[in-house]
Design an enzyme around this catalytic site. Structure first.
Site, PDB file in Angstrom:
ATOM      1  N   LEU A  75       0.808  -1.217   0.000  1.00  0.00           N
ATOM      2  CA  LEU A  75       0.000   0.000   0.000  1.00  0.00           C
ATOM      3  C   LEU A  75       0.846   1.274   0.000  1.00  0.00           C
ATOM      4  O   LEU A  75       0.343   2.368   0.253  1.00  0.00           O
ATOM      5  CB  LEU A  75      -0.961  -0.015   1.195  1.00  0.00           C
ATOM      6  CG  LEU A  75      -1.908  -1.223   1.217  1.00  0.00           C
ATOM      7  CD1 LEU A  75      -2.755  -1.218   2.476  1.00  0.00           C
ATOM      8  CD2 LEU A  75      -2.763  -1.297  -0.033  1.00  0.00           C
ATOM      9  N   CYS A  76       2.117   1.136  -0.313  1.00  0.00           N
ATOM     10  CA  CYS A  76       3.046   2.257  -0.331  1.00  0.00           C
ATOM     11  C   CYS A  76       2.961   2.971  -1.691  1.00  0.00           C
ATOM     12  O   CYS A  76       2.945   2.312  -2.732  1.00  0.00           O
ATOM     13  CB  CYS A  76       4.454   1.714  -0.085  1.00  0.00           C
ATOM     14  SG  CYS A  76       5.654   2.943   0.345  1.00  0.00           S
ATOM     15  N   HIS A  77       2.912   4.294  -1.665  1.00  0.00           N
ATOM     16  CA  HIS A  77       2.847   5.076  -2.905  1.00  0.00           C
ATOM     17  C   HIS A  77       4.212   5.125  -3.589  1.00  0.00           C
ATOM     18  O   HIS A  77       5.229   5.309  -2.908  1.00  0.00           O
ATOM     19  CB  HIS A  77       2.427   6.519  -2.602  1.00  0.00           C
ATOM     20  CG  HIS A  77       1.026   6.645  -2.124  1.00  0.00           C
ATOM     21  ND1 HIS A  77       0.680   6.448  -0.809  1.00  0.00           N
ATOM     22  CD2 HIS A  77      -0.115   6.936  -2.786  1.00  0.00           C
ATOM     23  CE1 HIS A  77      -0.625   6.624  -0.673  1.00  0.00           C
ATOM     24  NE2 HIS A  77      -1.134   6.916  -1.859  1.00  0.00           N
ATOM     25  N   MET A 113       9.101   4.998   4.701  1.00  0.00           N
ATOM     26  CA  MET A 113       9.208   3.612   4.249  1.00  0.00           C
ATOM     27  C   MET A 113      10.403   3.430   3.323  1.00  0.00           C
ATOM     28  O   MET A 113      11.085   2.403   3.374  1.00  0.00           O
ATOM     29  CB  MET A 113       7.919   3.158   3.564  1.00  0.00           C
ATOM     30  CG  MET A 113       6.708   3.158   4.486  1.00  0.00           C
ATOM     31  SD  MET A 113       6.977   2.302   6.064  1.00  0.00           S
ATOM     32  CE  MET A 113       7.320   0.663   5.502  1.00  0.00           C
ATOM     33  N   GLU A 114      10.679   4.415   2.495  1.00  0.00           N
ATOM     34  CA  GLU A 114      11.824   4.339   1.594  1.00  0.00           C
ATOM     35  C   GLU A 114      13.139   4.326   2.375  1.00  0.00           C
ATOM     36  O   GLU A 114      14.062   3.565   2.056  1.00  0.00           O
ATOM     37  CB  GLU A 114      11.797   5.511   0.605  1.00  0.00           C
ATOM     38  CG  GLU A 114      10.717   5.394  -0.450  1.00  0.00           C
ATOM     39  CD  GLU A 114       9.293   5.643   0.037  1.00  0.00           C
ATOM     40  OE1 GLU A 114       8.358   5.364  -0.733  1.00  0.00           O
ATOM     41  OE2 GLU A 114       9.091   6.115   1.174  1.00  0.00           O
ATOM     42  N   ASP A 128      24.521 -10.819   3.474  1.00  0.00           N
ATOM     43  CA  ASP A 128      24.674 -11.712   2.334  1.00  0.00           C
ATOM     44  C   ASP A 128      26.133 -11.853   1.914  1.00  0.00           C
ATOM     45  O   ASP A 128      26.603 -12.956   1.633  1.00  0.00           O
ATOM     46  CB  ASP A 128      23.840 -11.203   1.155  1.00  0.00           C
ATOM     47  CG  ASP A 128      23.956 -12.105  -0.058  1.00  0.00           C
ATOM     48  OD1 ASP A 128      23.748 -13.330   0.091  1.00  0.00           O
ATOM     49  OD2 ASP A 128      24.266 -11.603  -1.150  1.00  0.00           O
TER      50      ASP A 128
END
Length: 158
Positions: A75-77, A113-114, A128
């Site tokens: 739901l992130c733009h 969020m980014e 990793d």
């Protein structure tokens, strides 16, 4: 506490309508850590890893991830990011690498969020690249430090 915005009146998930919100400069700053064995951190610092410069690759991975956040979080733009800065610092006294990310945009919604995604992916990339020598690494304390812009204005972690 305000209501959760990703649910409509019927309790169904939906993408928030930001169309009426003002375009403002938005900034988010996040941090996180990856703890490891002292030998692993030394390998990173000395540049002795066979796969290359661990921190440079992690930085690029974090930047790339910030641009793909809307593809990962339902739901992130999607946002036009104007700046991403990722600082990776070896903390030898604590056997860890600190990642601090700053993301900026001029838009109708924030870039928290980014920034969080960039921090997580930068740290996961370190994991990793180093897992062959240290499977016990721990990613921790990924958090928002500060956000600015929009109707809610400035927020800073105490």
């Amino acid at each position: 506490m305000t209501q959760l915005t990703h649910f409509n009146q019927a309790g169904e998930a939906h993408m928030v309508d930001v169309g009426d919100k003002a375009i403002t400069q938005r900034t988010a700053v996040t941090e996180g850590y990856i703890e490891m064995q002292p030998e692993t951190l030394k390998l990173i610092i000395d540049g002795g890893h066979k796969k290359g410069d661990v921190l440079a690759i992690a930085r690029i991975a974090g930047i790339m991830a910030s641009k793909k956040t809307a593809d990962l979080i339902p739901l992130c733009h999607p946002l036009p990011i104007t700046h991403v800065d990722i600082s990776l610092t070896a903390e030898t006294d604590k056997n860890r690498v600190r990642c601090q990310t700053t993301v900026k945009t001029n838009g109708q919604t924030g870039v928290e969020m980014e920034a969080l995604t960039a921090t997580q992916i930068a740290l996961l990339t370190i994991y990793d690249m180093c897992k062959a020598v240290d499977r016990g690494m721990v990613i921790q304390s990924v958090q928002l430090l500060e956000k600015n812009g929009g109707k809610s204005g400035h927020w800073q972690r105490q």
